[in-house]
Design an enzyme around this catalytic site. Structure first.
Site, PDB file in Angstrom:
ATOM      1  N   LYS A 184      52.547  51.805  55.155  1.00  0.00           N
ATOM      2  CA  LYS A 184      53.352  50.242  55.189  1.00  0.00           C
ATOM      3  C   LYS A 184      54.287  50.190  54.385  1.00  0.00           C
ATOM      4  CE  LYS A 184      52.215  46.881  52.721  1.00  0.00           C
ATOM      5  NZ  LYS A 184      54.250  46.189  52.525  1.00  0.00           N
ATOM      6  N   PRO A 185      55.411  50.001  54.506  1.00  0.00           N
ATOM      7  CA  PRO A 185      56.680  50.091  53.298  1.00  0.00           C
ATOM      8  C   PRO A 185      56.787  48.337  53.113  1.00  0.00           C
ATOM      9  CG  PRO A 185      57.784  50.011  55.273  1.00  0.00           C
ATOM     10  CD  PRO A 185      56.519  50.340  55.734  1.00  0.00           C
ATOM     11  N   ALA A 186      57.655  47.941  51.806  1.00  0.00           N
ATOM     12  CA  ALA A 186      57.797  47.095  51.805  1.00  0.00           C
ATOM     13  C   ALA A 186      58.723  46.217  52.163  1.00  0.00           C
ATOM     14  CB  ALA A 186      58.248  47.132  49.755  1.00  0.00           C
ATOM     15  N   GLU A 260      48.809  53.503  41.827  1.00  0.00           N
ATOM     16  CA  GLU A 260      50.485  54.169  40.485  1.00  0.00           C
ATOM     17  C   GLU A 260      50.885  52.078  40.604  1.00  0.00           C
ATOM     18  OE1 GLU A 260      53.588  53.543  38.675  1.00  0.00           O
ATOM     19  OE2 GLU A 260      54.530  54.858  40.460  1.00  0.00           O
ATOM     20  N   GLU A 392      56.434  43.340  32.167  1.00  0.00           N
ATOM     21  CA  GLU A 392      57.397  44.408  32.785  1.00  0.00           C
ATOM     22  C   GLU A 392      58.366  43.799  32.783  1.00  0.00           C
ATOM     23  OE1 GLU A 392      57.108  47.933  35.458  1.00  0.00           O
ATOM     24  OE2 GLU A 392      55.827  46.278  36.395  1.00  0.00           O
ATOM     25  N   SER A 452      59.578  62.412  35.591  1.00  0.00           N
ATOM     26  CA  SER A 452      59.698  62.453  37.235  1.00  0.00           C
ATOM     27  C   SER A 452      60.022  64.080  37.532  1.00  0.00           C
ATOM     28  CB  SER A 452      59.519  60.773  38.270  1.00  0.00           C
ATOM     29  OG  SER A 452      60.034  60.095  37.187  1.00  0.00           O
TER      30      SER A 452
END
Length: 488
Positions: A184-186, A260, A392, A452
């Site tokens: 399920k992508p954004a 994450e 954030e 990363s």
């Protein structure tokens, strides 16, 4: 970049749900528009999945699981390797697509495609290295046989800020381990995932192994999956608040979870730091992806002796950056993802200024133009109580705070519920080791503004998450360990 090339990039992508190897409409026929954040105008419409679509995808994933688990590791690895090659071949087109739906400069999007592809190459190699064990029991009474097997059907939920790389970072180890998937992508950035799914099909991934649900109704889609005992794994990248809810929902069936979550990364410039290296690293750590990254430097702590020259250089660098539509030549900073993201950044800056912070550059929304732009901003003398140091930011804002000694810097850096990544700039190995050991984060960038890489374990501590993605242990999240006691 011409409008013709942009239209072609969008038109080429499937717009339906991928279930059982077939592209199809949502059961209720629903669609939603995908927006270009640089213009606030729609790019296209995609299918809007509901609960019935979710359960259909799980039916398919569960049915495909036994055969996929039995597929030879080398075959699974070769599929990932083929997908790696296809991503590299199509990186220019895919980069344009990503920029159109997400906003980052196309040069950064191209870099993300290369980074995303590397996860497939890495896990193609890990697929054939899934190990086990065989040993004589210590008392000599039989043998101990240990094997590794796929967890089973997995739900992978990816964010909008790195729409391709966060997909490959989850799909790569799942494919390598032999797990079927529902992705399920954004809802803001579905096109990159739809393109990726098509590429995996071209690379030879069997029907039903990967299913994709685009939706504006994540709760309606995800909750029935999490409540269904056939799902065995959840991997989520997103906010800590949503992660908490998903963990609660996963508890009923004791799902394996990887999380994450949010970050509040400190960047520390010690008194012995190389000033040029520290400024360069800060620009990278702060402005990568328009500042919309969980790894972005959120709080910048500078030794008092370097505060004036550091902030001056940083303000000069950020103030000279070109802001604009990501597909335009020379643009270094694109729009934020949507109006809510831009308004949050503006609110944090205004709160800091009211509390006494000084704006050295930026500090106001870019009025008079379409899209969701906010200029690179440097704040000095930020007081301890300012929200910008606690929340954030997810935008191109660099709040600078001074410190007097290492103990104070470590205390300030650790004063947060988050613990994803921290950055330290120092020319002393001894000091660097001390900071690396004392900082309460899952990752540390020592004289580096980017941490990363597919070859290293990515993840945080405290409320920044559970588990690790990437590296040699990244595949472990998708494997169960089975012990067999053998009487011989």
């Amino acid at each position: 970049m011409t409008g013709h090339h942009e239209r072609l990039a969008v038109e080429r992508v499937p717009k339906g749900l991928l279930i059982g190897g077939k592209w199809r409409a949502a059961v209720d026929g629903g669609e939603y528009e995908v927006e270009d954040p640089s213009t606030a105008q729609p790019l296209c419409a995609v299918a809007d999945a509901g609960a019935d679509d979710a359960l259909a995808a799980l039916d398919t994933a569960a049915a495909a699981q036994p055969c996929w688990a039995a597929t030879a590791p080398r075959e699974r690895g070769e599929i990932l390797r083929a997908a790696f090659e296809l991503l590299r071949e199509r990186q220019d087109e895919l980069a344009v697509l990503m920029t159109l739906e997400m906003g980052k400069p196309v040069a950064e999007s191209r870099g993300e495609i290369r980074y995303a592809a590397e996860f497939f190459r890495w896990f193609a190699e890990e697929a054939v290295r899934i190990d086990g064990g065989w040993q004589t029991a210590p008392d000599g009474d039989g043998r101990i046989w240990v094997m590794r097997q796929p967890v089973g059907p997995a739900l992978l939920i990816t964010p909008w800020n790195f729409p391709m790389a966060m997909g490959t970072r989850k799909i790569g180890p799942a494919v390598a381990a032999g797990c079927t998937m529902i992705v399920k992508p954004a809802h803001q950035t579905p096109l990159s995932m739809l393109a990726l799914a098509e590429i995996l099909g071209q690379a030879g991934l069997p029907d039903g192994v990967l299913n994709v649900l685009t939706t504006t109704r994540p709760g309606e889609v995800c909750e029935p999956l999490l409540r269904d005992g056939r799902l065995r794994k959840l991997s989520f990248t997103g906010s800590t608040a949503v992660g908490r809810r998903l963990i609660e929902q996963s508890a009923a069936n004791v799902l394996r979870t990887s999380m994450e979550l949010g970050g509040n990364a400190p960047l520390i410039v010690c008194e012995d730091a190389d000033l040029g290296k520290a400024v360069d690293g800060t620009v990278i750590a702060k402005l990568r992806n328009n500042g919309e990254a969980c790894t972005a430097a959120n709080r910048i702590y500078v030794h008092a002796s370097l505060a004036e020259p550091f902030t001056s250089r940083l303000a000069d660098r950020l103030g000279s950056m070109i802001v604009g539509r990501g597909t335009d030549e020379g643009v270094q900073v694109g729009p934020l993802i949507d109006a809510a993201g831009r308004d949050k950044v503006d609110s944090l800056v205004r709160d800091a200024v009211r509390a006494g912070a000084r704006v050295l550059v930026g500090g106001e929304p870019m009025a008079g133009r379409p899209g969701y732009f906010y200029p690179p901003t440097v704040l000095a003398d930020v007081p301890a109580g300012a929200r910008v140091l606690r929340e954030e930011i997810f935008g191109p804002v660099a709040p600078v705070v001074t410190f007097e000694n290492d103990d104070q810097a470590i205390r300030l850096a650790n004063d947060t519920v988050y613990g994803l990544v921290s950055y330290v700039f120092t020319e002393s190995l001894r000091r660097g080791v001390r900071y690396a050991e004392a900082l309460e984060t899952g990752m540390v960038g020592l004289n580096k503004g980017v941490v990363s890489t597919p070859a290293a374990p990515f993840g945080g501590v405290k409320q920044s998450g559970l588990g690790r993605e990437g590296g040699r242990i990244g595949i472990d999240e998708y494997l169960e360990t089975k012990y067999v006691a053998v009487d011989v």
